[in-house]
Design a protein around this motif. Structure first.
Motif, PDB file in Angstrom:
ATOM      1  N   GLN A 105       0.915  -1.120  -0.031  1.00  0.00           N
ATOM      2  CA  GLN A 105      -0.081   0.179  -0.075  1.00  0.00           C
ATOM      3  C   GLN A 105       0.936   1.424   0.126  1.00  0.00           C
ATOM      4  O   GLN A 105       0.452   2.353  -0.566  1.00  0.00           O
ATOM      5  N   ALA A 106       1.944   1.456   0.716  1.00  0.00           N
ATOM      6  CA  ALA A 106       2.878   2.500   0.687  1.00  0.00           C
ATOM      7  C   ALA A 106       3.174   2.808  -0.699  1.00  0.00           C
ATOM      8  O   ALA A 106       3.581   3.675  -1.041  1.00  0.00           O
ATOM      9  N   LEU A 107       3.658   1.652  -1.529  1.00  0.00           N
ATOM     10  CA  LEU A 107       3.823   1.944  -3.000  1.00  0.00           C
ATOM     11  C   LEU A 107       2.829   2.057  -4.117  1.00  0.00           C
ATOM     12  O   LEU A 107       3.114   1.961  -5.047  1.00  0.00           O
ATOM     13  N   ALA A 108       1.864   1.832  -3.543  1.00  0.00           N
ATOM     14  CA  ALA A 108       0.639   1.691  -4.378  1.00  0.00           C
ATOM     15  C   ALA A 108       0.633   3.103  -5.239  1.00  0.00           C
ATOM     16  O   ALA A 108       0.459   4.190  -4.393  1.00  0.00           O
ATOM     17  N   GLY A 109       0.443   2.883  -6.545  1.00  0.00           N
ATOM     18  CA  GLY A 109       0.257   4.368  -7.394  1.00  0.00           C
ATOM     19  C   GLY A 109       1.407   5.116  -7.453  1.00  0.00           C
ATOM     20  O   GLY A 109       1.712   6.346  -8.016  1.00  0.00           O
ATOM     21  N   SER A 110       2.713   4.638  -7.237  1.00  0.00           N
ATOM     22  CA  SER A 110       3.761   5.398  -7.268  1.00  0.00           C
ATOM     23  C   SER A 110       4.609   5.046  -8.631  1.00  0.00           C
ATOM     24  O   SER A 110       5.390   5.813  -8.728  1.00  0.00           O
ATOM     25  N   GLY A 111       4.084   4.061  -9.182  1.00  0.00           N
ATOM     26  CA  GLY A 111       4.870   3.946 -10.561  1.00  0.00           C
ATOM     27  C   GLY A 111       6.139   2.746 -10.445  1.00  0.00           C
ATOM     28  O   GLY A 111       6.465   2.467 -11.236  1.00  0.00           O
TER      29      GLY A 111
END
Length: 120
Positions: A105-111
């Protein structure tokens, strides 16, 4: 004669390419939406380290990517990350049990793409 000229042109082009790659890996290039970003101070954890996980990550290409991934993982309460850009992974140290889902979740949507999470 023509072969020598072509060879010299190729060597010059290759030297510029190598110089660009080295700048890119040091985070000095303009990749990742702009010039080099200033890294924030490293996150300090209060308490004893109870677990350490290795997070394999794809999509990191430069020092700016490294900083962005560390910042994203550092948003997890009780966790601090250190990215190794050349090995394409982050070492996440934790003062509490952190689930793999929290890390994702912490890296979700970060690319960036997490390809694996395992214990150290």
């Amino acid at each position: 004669m023509a072969t020598a000229i072509v060879g010299i042109v190729v060597l010059i082009a290759l030297s510029f390419a190598v110089k660009g790659v080295l700048k890119h890996w040091r985070g000095e290039s303009s990749c990742c939406s702009g010039g080099a970003i200033t890294p924030p101070p490293k996150k300090k954890l209060d308490g004893a380290i109870v677990d350490t996980k290795i997070v394999d990550i794809e999509g990191m290409t430069c020092g700016n990517c490294k900083i962005r991934v560390e910042q994203a993982l550092d948003t997890i309460d009780g966790a601090a990350a250190e990215v190794n850009l050349h090995r394409n992974h982050a070492v996440v140290k934790m003062t509490r049990e952190v689930s793999n889902e929290e890390i994702r979740q912490a890296l979700a949507g970060s690319g960036y793409t997490i390809t694996g999470i395992h214990a150290k």
